[in-house]
Design an enzyme around this catalytic site. Structure first.
Site, PDB file in Angstrom:
ATOM      1  N   LEU A  87       0.825  -1.211   0.000  1.00 42.40           N
ATOM      2  CA  LEU A  87       0.000   0.000   0.000  1.00 42.40           C
ATOM      3  C   LEU A  87       0.856   1.257   0.000  1.00 42.40           C
ATOM      4  CD1 LEU A  87      -2.574  -1.044   2.732  1.00 42.40           C
ATOM      5  CD2 LEU A  87      -3.059  -0.760   0.305  1.00 42.40           C
TER       6      LEU A  87
ATOM      7  N   PHE B  61       8.507   4.148   8.847  1.00 42.56           N
ATOM      8  CA  PHE B  61       8.875   3.066   9.743  1.00 42.56           C
ATOM      9  C   PHE B  61       8.874   1.717   9.058  1.00 42.56           C
ATOM     10  CE2 PHE B  61       7.205   6.509  12.225  1.00 42.56           C
ATOM     11  CZ  PHE B  61       8.172   6.661  13.211  1.00 42.56           C
TER      12      PHE B  61
ATOM     13  N   VAL C 238       4.003  -0.908   4.097  1.00 40.59           N
ATOM     14  CA  VAL C 238       2.667  -1.300   4.540  1.00 40.59           C
ATOM     15  C   VAL C 238       2.003  -2.145   3.465  1.00 40.59           C
ATOM     16  CG1 VAL C 238       0.460  -0.446   5.395  1.00 40.59           C
ATOM     17  CG2 VAL C 238       2.516   0.900   5.749  1.00 40.59           C
TER      18      VAL C 238
ATOM     19  N   LYS D  94       1.982  -3.472   8.758  1.00 42.11           N
ATOM     20  CA  LYS D  94       3.202  -2.679   8.615  1.00 42.11           C
ATOM     21  C   LYS D  94       4.395  -3.520   9.050  1.00 42.11           C
ATOM     22  CE  LYS D  94       3.320   1.817   9.607  1.00 42.11           C
ATOM     23  NZ  LYS D  94       4.003   2.691   8.648  1.00 42.11           N
TER      24      LYS D  94
ATOM     25  N   ASP E 142       5.625  13.278  13.307  1.00 43.84           N
ATOM     26  CA  ASP E 142       5.734  13.135  11.853  1.00 43.84           C
ATOM     27  C   ASP E 142       4.375  13.363  11.194  1.00 43.84           C
ATOM     28  OD1 ASP E 142       7.130  12.788   9.530  1.00 43.84           O
ATOM     29  OD2 ASP E 142       7.151  10.590   9.609  1.00 43.84           O
TER      30      ASP E 142
END
Ligand SMILES: *[C@@H]1O[C@H](CO)[C@@H](O)[C@H](O)[C@H]1NC(C)=O
Ligand SMILES: *[C@@H]1O[C@H](CO)[C@@H](O)[C@H](O)[C@H]1NC(C)=O
Ligand SMILES: *[C@@H]1O[C@H](CO)[C@@H](O)[C@H](O)[C@H]1NC(C)=O
Ligand SMILES: *[C@@H]1O[C@H](CO)[C@@H](O)[C@H](O)[C@H]1NC(C)=O
Ligand SMILES: *[C@@H]1O[C@H](CO)[C@@H](O)[C@H](O)[C@H]1NC(C)=O
Ligand SMILES: *[C@@H]1O[C@H](CO)[C@@H](O)[C@H](O)[C@H]1NC(C)=O
Ligand SMILES: *[C@@H]1O[C@H](CO)[C@@H](O)[C@H](O)[C@H]1NC(C)=O
Length: 650
Positions: free
Chosen positions: A336, A341, A344, A358, A455
């Site tokens: 996606l 991090f 996904v 994730k 973020d």
């Protein structure tokens, strides 16, 4: 002679003492049923204890006033606000209610500095939290429990039938009764004189539906106690109890008949038929009952249950194998996006549910694992309609995986700058602006630990089916070592969103999110990327452009040209642009908190302008500083310069 006289005197004393006790009949019913302390301590102890003491005093004053059995109080001076609620069973006298409350206060202080706690007695309960919980539309919470006695009522079948009927009637009637309390009794047929007594009560601040739902769960919990002589169900917003022994004064019995449904008769018949059939198959039934009693696990109050007292529930653990197949082996087709991090993936689980997985790009050292588990537990307890829910995790596999709810509409940037540019109308944009502020206010101020996102950007704001915003990736920055969080590879790529004091000096506060939020709002209004320089703007970044337009009173020129001018009110747009510029002021202290922003956004008409100060990025001298973005992933690094020349001078 002498002895007899002494004896008589003694017995008179004894009798008069008994009489005195009987007259006062003091029984605050402080049999402890459930307690819990939050595992989080208040941050400022002096603020906390001042607030806590003030709320307890307030509650006591309310209970002292007449025959009140329910009270809420709150005190939010300084940091560490306290919201507290207490409720006595209505059959307690005022004096007993106050004694029960006093016992609860003394017991709950055992939680010392915990920022949330609860104590539940037979006679009353006391609970406090660090955020408001009075509007309990959901009165039943995980941790709800049934507590059973240790003796069997007899005869078992008729006792069970009578108790079930009583509890069912209480469950039906109580939500309909003003004050949400009922006490009733039911004679056990064929038993001589045995009677079952029961009470049901909901917190007065819940709704009729909240009370109904809570008592439904309570009924199930307490029903499994039968045929024990005693059973209690404890939940966040309600209480249900039955006993073969009377535990409330006879004159406190509620006439619940008028509140029972018309169909009550047929149900009664069904129970009678059930009892007759039960009588025929009595031996079989007794055998079954004995079997169930032997195989039933003892019910105890487990620690770590939440029941509202700011305790945390563990996340759901998923199997690596299952997630691997659900994502077609983490295939590119299922990808996606790529976030700060990790990547996904879209996953379809065996039960048909679609989720987002994730794959975390962090090291799996022992220390990292401990903090991973703690943080995941924390994040999975964050519930807010503007925040993406973390459903679970998987830590037993080659990678650490987080499982989130899936948002079919993807992220906000796609609708502002991507193919779907121009899709969002003004109302939808306004909803996104307000919802995002609410989500951040919750993270900063209402969750029991202040979570700074660090973020915030349009690609981290996902949209649900109704185009309401859901903030993603919150809490993850807490997994990073402290020195990796500012002006590092990850943030440089999105410096356009990063507050200068954080980017340059690593000074972290919730105002860092306020800053990024302001930039996002400007992007939503203008449809322009913060890091992009448009040809028509003389080399100015979005923030600089917005400031200049504001200074010249030309706010409206900032508005995305794809928006229909008939859709929005010029004053609304001006207000929102000014709020955004308030957020991006260079001094963190001048930026509003997110809850202040929510209030500002909701306020209509009367709008007091605070004089705004220039954001840091505004500089007519064009002394630009290079910031290396070569290692950043994905995000637009076409223009890697940022004008931060004013920083050194401040
Ligand atoms: C909270 O405070 C108590 C003492 O007041 C202390 O024992 C405990 O370790 C603290 N807990 C945390 C999580 O800091
Ligand atoms: C709060 O009340 C407790 C018990 O009465 C007392 O020991 C403590 O000093 C009080 N704290 C504050 C800050 O008022
Ligand atoms: C006591 O209760 C009455 C009515 O419920 C209310 O009007 C009054 O303000 C209360 N007094 C205090 C001191 O709370
Ligand atoms: C507080 O906890 C201690 C130890 O668990 C216990 O002995 C004491 O009775 C508790 N205090 C109250 C008021 O219950
Ligand atoms: C039943 O519970 C009561 C108190 O809850 C206790 O005093 C009693 O000993 C228990 N009886 C048995 C048989 O366990
Ligand atoms: C039931 O109560 C009546 C009076 O209320 C009494 O006469 C009778 O003995 C009681 N029966 C039993 C089995 O306890
Ligand atoms: C219930 O009875 C008690 C004495 O047993 C009495 O003190 C109390 O006032 C009565 N309550 C009501 C509501 O009648």
């Amino acid at each position: 002679m002498m002895n007899k006289k002494i004896l008589t005197t003694l017995s008179i004393i004894t009798i008069s003492q008994i009489w005195w006790w009987a007259c006062v009949s003091a029984d605050p019913q402080i049999n402890l049923l459930n307690e819990g302390c939050s595992q989080y301590n208040a941050t400022s102890l002096s603020n906390f204890y001042t607030n806590l003491n003030a709320t307890f005093l307030d509650l006591k004053a309310q209970l002292l006033n007449g025959s009140k059995h329910f009270a809420t109080a709150q005190q939010a001076k300084g940091s560490d606000p306290v919201y507290a609620m207490t409720q006595c069973r209505n059959y307690l006298s005022s004096a007993d209610c106050l004694s029960c409350f006093a016992a609860a206060v003394s017991q709950i202080r055992n939680c010392s500095a915990s920022n949330g706690a609860r104590v539940v007695y037979d006679g009353c309960f006391l609970r406090y939290e660090s955020s408001g919980f009075f509007d309990q539309t959901v009165a039943t919470l995980p941790g709800n429990v049934g507590l059973c006695g240790n003796q069997t009522g007899s005869p078992a079948t008729t006792f069970t039938a009578a108790a079930e009927e009583l509890l069912m009637d209480l469950q039906v009637a109580t939500p309909k009764i003003n004050g949400f309390f009922a006490a009733s009794k039911e004679v056990v047929s064929g038993s001589g004189n045995t009677t079952v007594y029961g009470v049901a009560q909901c917190a007065e601040t819940t709704t009729v539906t909240g009370c109904q739902d809570c008592l439904k769960v309570a009924y199930t919990n307490v029903q499994s106690c039968l045929p024990d002589t005693d059973g209690r169900a404890v939940d966040a917003g309600c209480f249900l109890r039955y006993s073969a022994t009377s535990f409330f004064p006879d004159n406190q019995t509620t006439n619940i008949k008028p509140f029972l449904e018309k169909g009550g008769n047929s149900r009664k018949k069904a129970i009678i038929i059930g009892v007759v059939v039960g009588g025929v198959g009595l031996i079989l039934l007794v055998g079954v009952l004995i079997y169930f009693r032997l195989s039933r696990k003892p019910k105890t109050v487990r620690r770590g249950d939440i029941l509202g007292a700011t305790e945390l529930q563990g996340p759901v653990n998923y199997k690596y194998k299952d997630l691997k197949s659900a994502t077609a082996n983490f295939s590119d087709a299922n990808k996606l996006g790529e976030g700060g991090f990790g990547d996904v993936y879209k996953a379809t689980l065996n039960n048909g549910k679609t989720v987002a997985v994730k794959k975390l790009a962090i090291l799996q050292s022992d220390r990292a694992m401990t903090s991973f588990e703690n943080e995941v537990k924390l994040i999975s307890n964050v519930h807010h309609r503007n925040l993406i829910r973390l459903l679970g995790c998987c830590s037993k596999g080659p990678e650490l995986l987080l499982i989130y709810e899936y948002m079919a509409n993807n992220s906000l940037d796609k609708f502002l700058f991507g193919e779907k540019r121009g899709f969002l109308n003004w109302k939808q944009r306004n909803d996104i602006i307000v919802g995002t502020a609410r989500g951040l206010a919750y993270l900063h101020e209402e969750f029991h630990v202040c979570i700074i996102h660090r973020d915030i950007k349009t690609s981290n704001i996902l949209l649900d089916d109704g185009f309401q915003p859901r903030i993603a990736d919150f809490g993850l920055a807490r997994l990073l070592p402290e020195d990796q969080t500012h002006l590092s590879t990850r943030f440089a790529g999105t410096l356009g969103y990063t507050a200068p004091e954080y980017a340059i000096h690593g000074q972290l506060s919730e105002k860092v999110d306020t800053y990024s939020y302001g930039v996002v709002v400007l992007e939503i209004v203008s449809g322009q990327k913060s890091s992009e320089i448009k040809s028509d703007t003389m080399g100015e970044f979005l923030l600089e452009k917005a400031w200049k337009l504001y200074e010249n009173g030309k706010h409206l020129e900032l508005v995305d040209e794809t928006l229909d001018p008939n859709e929005f009110d010029a004053e609304d747009v001006k207000k929102i642009v000014e709020i955004a510029l308030m957020c991006t002021q260079s001094s963190p202290a001048l930026r509003p908190t997110m809850s202040e922003i929510v209030v500002l956004l909701k306020s209509t008409g009367f709008w007091v302008n605070r004089p705004l100060t220039r954001p840091v990025f505004v500089d007519s001298g064009h002394k630009r500083v290079r910031v290396d973005t070569s290692t950043s992933t994905g995000s637009s690094s076409s223009n890697a310069t940022a004008s931060i020349s004013q920083l050194s001078g401040r």
